[in-house]
Write an enzyme that holds these catalytic residues in place. Sequence first.
Site, PDB file in Angstrom:
ATOM      1  CB  SER A   8      18.862   7.612  14.691  1.00  0.00           C
ATOM      2  OG  SER A   8      17.611   7.646  14.964  1.00  0.00           O
ATOM      3  CG  HIS A  33      19.073   3.114  14.352  1.00  0.00           C
ATOM      4  ND1 HIS A  33      19.395   2.066  14.623  1.00  0.00           N
ATOM      5  CD2 HIS A  33      18.350   3.572  15.237  1.00  0.00           C
ATOM      6  CE1 HIS A  33      18.725   1.607  15.579  1.00  0.00           C
ATOM      7  NE2 HIS A  33      18.271   2.793  16.283  1.00  0.00           N
ATOM      8  CG  ASP A  35      15.183   4.914  16.635  1.00  0.00           C
ATOM      9  OD1 ASP A  35      15.654   3.796  16.955  1.00  0.00           O
ATOM     10  OD2 ASP A  35      16.074   6.038  16.285  1.00  0.00           O
ATOM     11  CG  MET A  37       9.681   4.976  19.236  1.00  0.00           C
ATOM     12  SD  MET A  37      10.231   6.735  20.087  1.00  0.00           S
ATOM     13  CE  MET A  37      11.889   6.610  19.777  1.00  0.00           C
ATOM     14  CG  HIS A  66      15.789   0.391  17.876  1.00  0.00           C
ATOM     15  ND1 HIS A  66      16.484   1.229  18.405  1.00  0.00           N
ATOM     16  CD2 HIS A  66      15.172  -0.770  18.718  1.00  0.00           C
ATOM     17  CE1 HIS A  66      16.251   0.795  19.845  1.00  0.00           C
ATOM     18  NE2 HIS A  66      15.643  -0.165  19.936  1.00  0.00           N
ATOM     19  CG  MET A  68      12.425   1.235  20.838  1.00  0.00           C
ATOM     20  SD  MET A  68      13.106   2.840  20.719  1.00  0.00           S
ATOM     21  CE  MET A  68      13.387   2.925  19.070  1.00  0.00           C
ATOM     22  CG  MET A 137      17.986   0.551  24.291  1.00  0.00           C
ATOM     23  SD  MET A 137      18.109   1.500  22.640  1.00  0.00           S
ATOM     24  CE  MET A 137      17.704   3.209  23.233  1.00  0.00           C
ATOM     25  CG  ASP A 175      19.878   3.588  19.601  1.00  0.00           C
ATOM     26  OD1 ASP A 175      20.241   4.945  19.469  1.00  0.00           O
ATOM     27  OD2 ASP A 175      18.866   2.960  19.084  1.00  0.00           O
ATOM     28  N   GLY A 177      22.597   8.881  23.224  1.00  0.00           N
ATOM     29  CA  GLY A 177      23.607   9.904  23.615  1.00  0.00           C
ATOM     30  C   GLY A 177      25.006   9.676  23.016  1.00  0.00           C
TER      31      GLY A 177
HETATM   32  C1  DX5 Z   1      16.129   6.093  21.369  1.00  0.00           C
HETATM   33  C2  DX5 Z   1      16.261   5.605  19.758  1.00  0.00           C
HETATM   34  C3  DX5 Z   1      17.790   6.242  19.323  1.00  0.00           C
HETATM   35  C4  DX5 Z   1      17.834   7.716  18.996  1.00  0.00           C
HETATM   36  C5  DX5 Z   1      18.990   8.153  19.428  1.00  0.00           C
HETATM   37  O1  DX5 Z   1      14.862   5.406  21.696  1.00  0.00           O
HETATM   38  O2  DX5 Z   1      16.441   4.402  19.861  1.00  0.00           O
HETATM   39  O3  DX5 Z   1      17.858   5.422  18.038  1.00  0.00           O
HETATM   40  O4  DX5 Z   1      17.424   8.144  17.806  1.00  0.00           O
HETATM   41  O5  DX5 Z   1      19.092   9.454  19.557  1.00  0.00           O
HETATM   42  P1  DX5 Z   1      20.331  10.151  20.064  1.00  0.00           P
HETATM   43  O6  DX5 Z   1      21.290   9.919  19.253  1.00  0.00           O
HETATM   44  O7  DX5 Z   1      19.697  11.539  19.997  1.00  0.00           O
HETATM   45  O8  DX5 Z   1      20.364   9.742  21.639  1.00  0.00           O
HETATM   46 ZN    ZN Z   2      17.170   3.128  18.030  1.00  0.00          ZN
END
Ligand code: DX5
Ligand code: ZN
Length: 217
Positions: A8, A33, A35, A37, A66, A68, A137, A175, A177
């Site tokens: 990511s 990936h 993200d 937001m 992705h 959000m 998620m 996705d 942790g």
């Molecule tokens: C969180 C994102 C993830 C994020 C994951 O809302 O969708 O893609 O980058 O990050 P880690 O791997 O640090 O949990």
């Molecule tokens: Zn993501």
Amino acid sequence: MNHLVAPSVLAADFLHLGRDMEMLEKSATDWIHFDVMDGRFVPNISFGFPVLQAVKRVTTKPLDVHLMIEQPEQYLESFKNAGADRLTIHAEAVRHLDRTLNEIRRMGMAPGIALNPATPWESVRHVLPLIDTLLIMTVNPGFGGQSFITYTLDKIRTLRAWMDSKGLDVHIQVDGGIDLKTKALVLEAGADVLVSGSAVFSSKDPMAYIAALKEPG
Ligand code: DX5
Ligand code: ZN
């Protein structure tokens, strides 16, 4: 089935984004990936079109976007034009999921649905044949670096069993942790695409970490 790894960009060093993207290009990365937001669907704002366009110029890997964001249907064409190869929208953020997934496909991108931890996968089972990827998620969306939520394993397991029983060929992407420890849990439960942000970019050797995530088992 060999699993895929999707680092990511959210956890990259934005002052040295070119260097980090060059590293991903040489690594075992399958998808990049990305993200997005909006500060409304999630309580955080990340990046958008200009950054995606810049990344597109320096990579040959598929860009796995992705979203959000609220009302993602308003921006499908803009993401296509900015370089998205795969476009995943949250089921919770769109009123007409079927229509939006069809539009994504028609524009030539691989459609995906993302589900928050509390959203049951059963709520989208009718539209699974329309998508390439179901993103489960494994943290609450909005931030990198959070801890993996263990109850999502049960969700992955029942989803995998149901898809196998129907012969459905849809990626199960996880996705949030994901690191070398949680990798084993999610693969065992039936996931086949691993997104990983902070674990990759905070490691001493991100390229070796990606290779380790890519190792079977
Ligand atoms: C969180 C994102 C993830 C994020 C994951 O809302 O969708 O893609 O980058 O990050 P880690 O791997 O640090 O949990
Ligand atoms: Zn993501």
